[in-house]
Design a protein around this motif. Structure first.
Motif, short mmCIF file in Angstrom:
data_model
loop_
_atom_site.label_atom_id
_atom_site.label_comp_id
_atom_site.label_asym_id
_atom_site.label_seq_id
_atom_site.Cartn_x
_atom_site.Cartn_y
_atom_site.Cartn_z
N THR A 109 -108.51 141.69 -19.37
CA THR A 109 -107.16 141.13 -19.43
C THR A 109 -106.57 141.04 -18.03
O THR A 109 -106.52 142.03 -17.31
CB THR A 109 -106.24 141.99 -20.32
OG1 THR A 109 -106.77 142.08 -21.63
CG2 THR A 109 -104.84 141.38 -20.38
N ILE A 126 -103.19 139.94 -15.69
CA ILE A 126 -101.74 139.77 -15.78
C ILE A 126 -101.31 138.82 -14.68
O ILE A 126 -101.65 139.01 -13.50
CB ILE A 126 -101.00 141.10 -15.61
CG1 ILE A 126 -101.60 142.19 -16.50
CG2 ILE A 126 -99.52 140.94 -15.93
CD1 ILE A 126 -100.99 143.56 -16.31
N ASP A 164 -95.64 134.16 -14.87
CA ASP A 164 -95.56 132.81 -15.42
C ASP A 164 -94.69 131.95 -14.48
O ASP A 164 -93.47 131.86 -14.65
CB ASP A 164 -94.94 132.87 -16.82
CG ASP A 164 -95.03 131.53 -17.54
OD1 ASP A 164 -95.64 130.59 -16.98
OD2 ASP A 164 -94.49 131.42 -18.66
N ARG A 207 -109.10 137.07 -20.64
CA ARG A 207 -107.82 137.00 -21.34
C ARG A 207 -106.68 136.99 -20.32
O ARG A 207 -106.82 137.51 -19.23
CB ARG A 207 -107.65 138.22 -22.26
CG ARG A 207 -108.62 138.21 -23.43
CD ARG A 207 -108.89 139.59 -24.02
NE ARG A 207 -107.86 140.57 -23.88
CZ ARG A 207 -107.06 141.02 -24.87
NH1 ARG A 207 -107.18 140.51 -26.07
NH2 ARG A 207 -106.18 141.96 -24.65
N LYS A 241 -102.42 137.63 -19.76
CA LYS A 241 -101.10 138.08 -20.19
C LYS A 241 -100.08 137.52 -19.21
O LYS A 241 -100.03 137.92 -18.05
CB LYS A 241 -101.00 139.60 -20.23
CG LYS A 241 -99.62 140.10 -20.68
CD LYS A 241 -99.45 141.60 -20.44
CE LYS A 241 -100.32 142.42 -21.36
NZ LYS A 241 -100.03 143.88 -21.21
N ILE A 290 -96.40 137.10 -17.75
CA ILE A 290 -95.16 137.88 -17.72
C ILE A 290 -94.09 137.10 -16.96
O ILE A 290 -94.39 136.27 -16.11
CB ILE A 290 -95.38 139.26 -17.06
CG1 ILE A 290 -95.89 139.12 -15.62
CG2 ILE A 290 -96.33 140.10 -17.90
CD1 ILE A 290 -95.97 140.42 -14.86
N ALA A 294 -96.83 145.20 -13.22
CA ALA A 294 -98.10 144.64 -13.68
C ALA A 294 -99.27 145.31 -12.99
O ALA A 294 -100.29 145.63 -13.62
CB ALA A 294 -98.12 143.14 -13.42
N SER A 303 -99.75 148.77 -14.32
CA SER A 303 -100.32 148.68 -15.66
C SER A 303 -101.83 148.46 -15.61
O SER A 303 -102.58 149.00 -16.42
CB SER A 303 -99.64 147.55 -16.43
OG SER A 303 -100.12 147.44 -17.75
N THR A 334 -103.42 150.81 -21.28
CA THR A 334 -102.62 149.59 -21.36
C THR A 334 -103.46 148.38 -21.77
O THR A 334 -102.91 147.35 -22.15
CB THR A 334 -101.97 149.29 -19.99
OG1 THR A 334 -103.02 149.08 -19.02
CG2 THR A 334 -101.09 150.43 -19.53
N ASP A 370 -104.99 146.55 -19.75
CA ASP A 370 -104.89 145.57 -18.68
C ASP A 370 -105.87 145.98 -17.57
O ASP A 370 -106.05 147.17 -17.33
CB ASP A 370 -103.47 145.52 -18.12
CG ASP A 370 -102.45 145.11 -19.17
OD1 ASP A 370 -102.77 144.25 -20.01
OD2 ASP A 370 -101.33 145.66 -19.15
N ASP A 426 -94.50 148.26 -21.18
CA ASP A 426 -95.78 148.86 -21.58
C ASP A 426 -95.99 150.21 -20.91
O ASP A 426 -96.67 151.08 -21.45
CB ASP A 426 -96.93 147.92 -21.20
CG ASP A 426 -96.94 146.64 -22.01
OD1 ASP A 426 -96.37 146.64 -23.11
OD2 ASP A 426 -97.51 145.64 -21.53
#
Length: 336
Positions: free
Chosen positions: A170, A172, A175, A192, A194, A196, A203, A206, A212, A214, A288
């Motif tokens: 994952t 991060i 956006d 993947r 994520k 934010i 981030a 995390s 997490t 991540d 998180d």
């Protein structure tokens, strides 16, 4: 037993060292979180930020330090770069972000935090306020990343470090329109994503904390966030690589004024932050990593993290702050 002796005993090494006041720094982030949390969802990011800055400044002024702010506000009346804070004592350099995610707070969103880092004089790099391209991972993938390699290669290296498939990883990413091509690269690699809205430092932490799910924080953010991230990852055993990302000729000139002759230089964790470092953060709104401030009848509850490379610990701190000496409610255990 003296304070120095207690430190020696806790260290377990048998040597004597001065007492460390790392836990005290959480008071500054707690104050900032308590103040800014009152502005949650009020669509006033300036009001939330001003409250956080004022509260953190008040807490720092009462601390037994001679602090020099090397990462802070570029303008405005409070906590400016070059300003000195503290009641006098140990000389430290400070990197401050009293409210990471002011837009999140204004919208009533999650993941906003108040944070700071403290180190010995000259231990925190001073860079101009501009964008940096960054990549951050936790201890398992430390040494496996290379900012100059393609994103897909880095994701594969991280997957190998975790003994997983690429589509289990994952990433991060903030956006933002500037990350459109990056997001497409990550998708093409099969990892993947994520997305934010805010929380660059959050981030990265995390990605370095197990549980997490991540594994990588990547993208373009500010130099202030890069230094704070490096401080946190030094304590967590993680890794960050960062490269200045100027958007104008003037910013290139600024970088050279700060001693960065090679604009394409990749900074490592040790170059961003050297020596012993303290990192403290308190949740403003639920995320998180940390819970946000919860206001009760005559008190408020905070959730913080304090990390210190000197003491070699990471502590999660659950605090209850009473607003008056006369208390009407009981102290409650932390619930699920």
């Amino acid at each position: 037993m003296t304070e120095t002796a207690r430190e020696a005993t806790a260290d377990g090494s048998g040597g004597i060292r001065p007492a460390c006041f790392c836990e005290t720094y959480a008071r500054a982030t707690e104050r900032a979180a308590l103040a800014s949390a009152r502005w949650l969802g009020r669509a006033d990011q300036d009001g939330a930020e001003e409250a956080a800055f004022s509260a953190m400044e008040g807490a720092l002024e009462a601390m037994p330090i001679d602090g020099r702010i090397v990462v802070g506000a570029e303008e405005g009346p409070q906590l400016k770069v070059g300003e000195r804070v503290g009641a006098g004592g140990e000389a430290v350099d400070l990197a401050l972000d009293p409210l990471e995610g002011r837009g999140v707070v204004a919208r009533g969103g999650g993941g906003a935090m108040a944070m700071l880092a403290a180190g010995d004089p000259e231990s925190l790099i001073t860079l101009p306020q501009m964008y940096m391209r960054k990549m951050a991972v936790g201890p398992r993938a430390r040494g496996a990343i290379d900012l100059l390699r393609p994103v897909a290669d880095n994701i594969q290296a991280i997957a190998d470090a975790f003994g997983r498939r690429v589509n289990d990883i994952t990433t991060i990413v903030l956006d933002r329109p500037r990350h459109h091509d990056l997001i497409e690269e990550i998708r093409a690699a099969g990892a993947r994503i994520k997305l934010i809205q805010d929380g660059d430092v959050t981030a990265s932490i995390s990605a370095a904390v197990r549980g997490t799910n991540d594994h990588l924080a990547i993208g373009i953010g500010g130099t202030r966030q890069a230094v704070l991230t490096a401080a946190a990852l030094q304590a967590l055993g993680g890794d960050i690589q960062a490269q200045l990302w100027p958007t104008s000729r003037r910013e290139i000139e600024q970088a050279r004024e700060f001693g960065v002759a090679d604009i394409e230089r990749v900074f490592t964790s040790d170059e961003l932050v050297s020596g012993e470092v303290i990192f403290a953060a308190t949740g403003v709104s639920n995320g998180d990593l940390l819970r946000g401030v919860r206001f009760l009848t005559d008190s408020a509850r905070t959730h913080s993290i304090v990390m210190c490379t000197r003491c070699n610990w990471v502590r999660f701190v659950d605090g209850i702050h009473f607003f008056a000496k006369e208390r009407r409610e009981e102290v409650r255990l932390l619930g699920p």
